[in-house]
Design a protein around this motif. Structure first.
Motif, PDB file in Angstrom:
ATOM      1  N   THR A  22       0.753  -1.229   0.072  1.00 26.20           N
ATOM      2  CA  THR A  22       0.032  -0.040   0.113  1.00 26.20           C
ATOM      3  C   THR A  22       1.018   1.455   0.117  1.00 26.20           C
ATOM      4  OG1 THR A  22      -1.542  -1.155   1.373  1.00 26.20           O
ATOM      5  CG2 THR A  22      -1.930   1.115   1.343  1.00 26.20           C
ATOM      6  N   ILE A  23       0.511   2.141  -0.451  1.00 29.74           N
ATOM      7  CA  ILE A  23       1.111   3.513  -0.892  1.00 29.74           C
ATOM      8  C   ILE A  23       0.146   4.436   0.014  1.00 29.74           C
ATOM      9  CG2 ILE A  23       0.240   4.427  -2.985  1.00 29.74           C
ATOM     10  CD1 ILE A  23       2.950   5.658  -3.329  1.00 29.74           C
ATOM     11  N   TRP A  24       0.873   5.281   1.050  1.00 33.41           N
ATOM     12  CA  TRP A  24       0.538   6.188   1.774  1.00 33.41           C
ATOM     13  C   TRP A  24       1.067   7.546   1.641  1.00 33.41           C
ATOM     14  CZ3 TRP A  24      -3.215   4.271   5.632  1.00 33.41           C
ATOM     15  CH2 TRP A  24      -3.343   3.143   5.572  1.00 33.41           C
ATOM     16  N   ASP A  25       0.273   8.622   2.191  1.00 38.13           N
ATOM     17  CA  ASP A  25       0.977   9.876   2.646  1.00 38.13           C
ATOM     18  C   ASP A  25       0.970  10.037   4.091  1.00 38.13           C
ATOM     19  OD1 ASP A  25       1.982  12.585   2.424  1.00 38.13           O
ATOM     20  OD2 ASP A  25      -0.015  13.275   2.319  1.00 38.13           O
ATOM     21  N   ASP A  26       2.325  10.460   4.485  1.00 33.52           N
ATOM     22  CA  ASP A  26       2.590  10.437   5.851  1.00 33.52           C
ATOM     23  C   ASP A  26       2.081  12.013   6.409  1.00 33.52           C
ATOM     24  OD1 ASP A  26       3.357  10.436   8.501  1.00 33.52           O
ATOM     25  OD2 ASP A  26       5.528  10.130   7.698  1.00 33.52           O
ATOM     26  N   ASP A  27       0.902  11.898   6.889  1.00 32.68           N
ATOM     27  CA  ASP A  27       0.316  13.141   7.573  1.00 32.68           C
ATOM     28  C   ASP A  27       0.541  13.222   9.131  1.00 32.68           C
ATOM     29  OD1 ASP A  27      -0.243  14.329   5.023  1.00 32.68           O
ATOM     30  OD2 ASP A  27      -2.410  13.663   5.118  1.00 32.68           O
ATOM     31  N   TYR A  83       4.011  -2.835  -8.565  1.00 34.15           N
ATOM     32  CA  TYR A  83       4.194  -1.377  -9.357  1.00 34.15           C
ATOM     33  C   TYR A  83       2.766  -0.827  -8.806  1.00 34.15           C
ATOM     34  CZ  TYR A  83       3.122   2.367 -12.562  1.00 34.15           C
ATOM     35  OH  TYR A  83       2.711   3.529 -13.275  1.00 34.15           O
ATOM     36  N   LEU A  84       2.995   0.633  -8.081  1.00 37.91           N
ATOM     37  CA  LEU A  84       2.032   1.466  -7.256  1.00 37.91           C
ATOM     38  C   LEU A  84       2.136   2.908  -7.696  1.00 37.91           C
ATOM     39  CD1 LEU A  84       2.156   0.370  -3.511  1.00 37.91           C
ATOM     40  CD2 LEU A  84       0.038   0.619  -5.133  1.00 37.91           C
ATOM     41  N   TYR A  85       1.000   3.417  -8.125  1.00 41.40           N
ATOM     42  CA  TYR A  85       0.969   4.841  -8.387  1.00 41.40           C
ATOM     43  C   TYR A  85      -0.281   5.378  -7.283  1.00 41.40           C
ATOM     44  CZ  TYR A  85      -0.542   9.008 -10.616  1.00 41.40           C
ATOM     45  OH  TYR A  85      -0.873  10.477 -10.610  1.00 41.40           O
ATOM     46  N   GLY A  86       0.361   6.587  -6.648  1.00 42.74           N
ATOM     47  CA  GLY A  86      -0.690   7.315  -5.856  1.00 42.74           C
ATOM     48  C   GLY A  86      -0.543   8.764  -5.934  1.00 42.74           C
ATOM     49  N   GLN A  87      -1.806   9.431  -5.997  1.00 45.21           N
ATOM     50  CA  GLN A  87      -1.688  10.874  -5.831  1.00 45.21           C
ATOM     51  C   GLN A  87      -2.698  11.513  -4.742  1.00 45.21           C
ATOM     52  OE1 GLN A  87      -3.005  12.328  -9.689  1.00 45.21           O
ATOM     53  NE2 GLN A  87      -5.134  11.543  -9.409  1.00 45.21           N
ATOM     54  N   GLU A  88      -2.576  12.554  -4.470  1.00 46.61           N
ATOM     55  CA  GLU A  88      -3.020  13.314  -3.332  1.00 46.61           C
ATOM     56  C   GLU A  88      -3.374  14.740  -3.519  1.00 46.61           C
ATOM     57  OE1 GLU A  88      -4.439  12.813   1.153  1.00 46.61           O
ATOM     58  OE2 GLU A  88      -2.123  12.831   0.902  1.00 46.61           O
ATOM     59  N   PHE A 101      -0.105  20.607   2.741  1.00 42.05           N
ATOM     60  CA  PHE A 101       1.330  20.770   3.365  1.00 42.05           C
ATOM     61  C   PHE A 101       1.979  19.739   2.678  1.00 42.05           C
ATOM     62  CE2 PHE A 101      -1.855  21.915   7.018  1.00 42.05           C
ATOM     63  CZ  PHE A 101      -1.422  22.746   7.117  1.00 42.05           C
ATOM     64  N   SER A 102       3.141  19.198   3.126  1.00 45.14           N
ATOM     65  CA  SER A 102       4.006  18.417   2.425  1.00 45.14           C
ATOM     66  C   SER A 102       3.377  17.100   2.184  1.00 45.14           C
ATOM     67  CB  SER A 102       5.100  18.364   3.386  1.00 45.14           C
ATOM     68  OG  SER A 102       5.003  17.492   4.609  1.00 45.14           O
ATOM     69  N   PHE A 103       4.227  16.514   1.166  1.00 45.39           N
ATOM     70  CA  PHE A 103       3.844  15.124   0.646  1.00 45.39           C
ATOM     71  C   PHE A 103       4.960  14.331   0.985  1.00 45.39           C
ATOM     72  CE2 PHE A 103       3.370  12.361  -3.141  1.00 45.39           C
ATOM     73  CZ  PHE A 103       2.387  11.519  -2.920  1.00 45.39           C
ATOM     74  N   GLN A 104       4.647  13.344   1.762  1.00 43.58           N
ATOM     75  CA  GLN A 104       5.745  12.231   2.246  1.00 43.58           C
ATOM     76  C   GLN A 104       5.186  10.869   2.034  1.00 43.58           C
ATOM     77  OE1 GLN A 104       6.454  13.637   6.255  1.00 43.58           O
ATOM     78  NE2 GLN A 104       7.722  15.171   5.608  1.00 43.58           N
ATOM     79  N   PRO A 105       5.171  10.379   0.832  1.00 42.93           N
ATOM     80  CA  PRO A 105       4.943   9.033   0.479  1.00 42.93           C
ATOM     81  C   PRO A 105       5.667   7.950   1.136  1.00 42.93           C
ATOM     82  CG  PRO A 105       5.704  10.151  -1.584  1.00 42.93           C
ATOM     83  CD  PRO A 105       5.924  11.130  -0.342  1.00 42.93           C
ATOM     84  N   PHE A 106       5.170   6.822   1.440  1.00 40.75           N
ATOM     85  CA  PHE A 106       6.002   5.640   1.985  1.00 40.75           C
ATOM     86  C   PHE A 106       4.985   4.403   1.550  1.00 40.75           C
ATOM     87  CE2 PHE A 106       3.266   6.565   5.633  1.00 40.75           C
ATOM     88  CZ  PHE A 106       2.715   5.499   5.961  1.00 40.75           C
ATOM     89  N   ILE A 131       9.446   6.870   0.482  1.00 45.02           N
ATOM     90  CA  ILE A 131       9.671   7.081  -0.726  1.00 45.02           C
ATOM     91  C   ILE A 131      10.700   8.366  -1.012  1.00 45.02           C
ATOM     92  CG2 ILE A 131       9.082   7.148  -3.361  1.00 45.02           C
ATOM     93  CD1 ILE A 131       6.735   5.433  -2.269  1.00 45.02           C
ATOM     94  N   PRO A 132      11.724   8.366  -1.543  1.00 46.49           N
ATOM     95  CA  PRO A 132      12.701   9.702  -1.783  1.00 46.49           C
ATOM     96  C   PRO A 132      11.648  10.590  -2.793  1.00 46.49           C
ATOM     97  CG  PRO A 132      14.076   7.945  -1.965  1.00 46.49           C
ATOM     98  CD  PRO A 132      12.487   7.257  -1.898  1.00 46.49           C
ATOM     99  N   SER A 133      11.584  11.920  -2.757  1.00 44.70           N
ATOM    100  CA  SER A 133      10.763  12.737  -3.641  1.00 44.70           C
ATOM    101  C   SER A 133      11.476  12.371  -5.046  1.00 44.70           C
ATOM    102  CB  SER A 133      10.760  14.105  -3.185  1.00 44.70           C
ATOM    103  OG  SER A 133      12.149  14.657  -3.082  1.00 44.70           O
ATOM    104  N   THR A 134      10.588  12.485  -5.810  1.00 38.98           N
ATOM    105  CA  THR A 134      11.135  12.454  -7.331  1.00 38.98           C
ATOM    106  C   THR A 134      10.108  13.626  -8.104  1.00 38.98           C
ATOM    107  OG1 THR A 134       9.300  10.947  -7.966  1.00 38.98           O
ATOM    108  CG2 THR A 134      11.554   9.801  -7.235  1.00 38.98           C
ATOM    109  N   ALA A 135      10.707  13.770  -9.311  1.00 35.13           N
ATOM    110  CA  ALA A 135       9.871  14.749 -10.172  1.00 35.13           C
ATOM    111  C   ALA A 135       8.707  14.109 -10.557  1.00 35.13           C
ATOM    112  CB  ALA A 135      10.722  15.083 -11.208  1.00 35.13           C
ATOM    113  N   PRO A 136       7.503  15.000 -10.645  1.00 31.11           N
ATOM    114  CA  PRO A 136       6.301  14.422 -11.117  1.00 31.11           C
ATOM    115  C   PRO A 136       6.488  13.848 -12.530  1.00 31.11           C
ATOM    116  CG  PRO A 136       6.163  16.779 -10.344  1.00 31.11           C
ATOM    117  CD  PRO A 136       7.695  16.364 -10.523  1.00 31.11           C
ATOM    118  N   GLY A 137       5.598  12.507 -12.481  1.00 31.13           N
ATOM    119  CA  GLY A 137       5.652  11.611 -13.672  1.00 31.13           C
ATOM    120  C   GLY A 137       7.018  10.688 -13.690  1.00 31.13           C
ATOM    121  N   GLU A 138       7.974  10.872 -12.837  1.00 30.62           N
ATOM    122  CA  GLU A 138       9.045  10.033 -12.686  1.00 30.62           C
ATOM    123  C   GLU A 138       8.703   8.773 -11.805  1.00 30.62           C
ATOM    124  OE1 GLU A 138      12.926  11.634 -11.690  1.00 30.62           O
ATOM    125  OE2 GLU A 138      12.805  12.914 -13.287  1.00 30.62           O
TER     126      GLU A 138
END
Length: 141
Positions: free
Chosen positions: A42-47, A66-71, A75-80, A107-114
């Motif tokens: 599961t992919i989450w955003d750490d809030d 393979y996972l894709y998530g968006q929100e 505030f900040s976006f910290q996916p894990f 997950i380290p931050s990546t450019a959008p679409g990467e």
């Protein structure tokens, strides 16, 4: 004048929101073997208020996912990613029985679409806690 200030305030507030996304792939292993097929990842955003679940998937027979998530965030976006499994450090299993482990990997931050390619994730060799990984254990009946 009041309606102008209200409109301006709402406009300024909504401009702080942005759509954030993360795409991640990986191969999950336990003792050099693929983790059990259909393990949920599961992919989450750490809030700070409460973590938001963005998406989930199952591993294939080779442990790949393979996972894709968006929100839409203010505030900040910290996916894990997180997964529950039976492959973890024995030192965490304090009950003398079988344990279920939960591992969270930020997950380290990546450019959008990467896509962030995590490569091989060896659950039996991950540290229990460091800056990007937390593994906890709970006893099974």
């Amino acid at each position: 004048m009041f309606s102008f200030l209200l409109f301006f305030g709402l406009f300024a507030f909504t401009q702080q929101f942005s759509n954030q996304e993360a795409t991640v792939t990986g191969n999950i292993l336990c003792k050099n073997q693929p983790i059990r097929e259909n393990t949920t990842v599961t992919i989450w955003d750490d809030d700070f208020i409460g973590d938001d679940e963005l998406n989930s998937t199952m591993t294939d027979s080779n442990g790949f996912f393979y996972l894709y998530g968006q929100e839409f965030v203010y505030f900040s976006f910290q996916p894990f990613i997180s997964l529950r499994h039976g492959c973890g450090p024995v030192s965490l299993c304090q009950c003398g029985k079988r344990c279920e482990y939960e591992t969270r990997i930020w997950i380290p931050s990546t450019a959008p679409g990467e896509t962030h390619h995590m490569g091989k994730i060896r659950l039996d060799r991950l540290p229990a806690v460091n800056a990007t990984v937390i593994t906890t254990a709970s006893c099974l009946a």
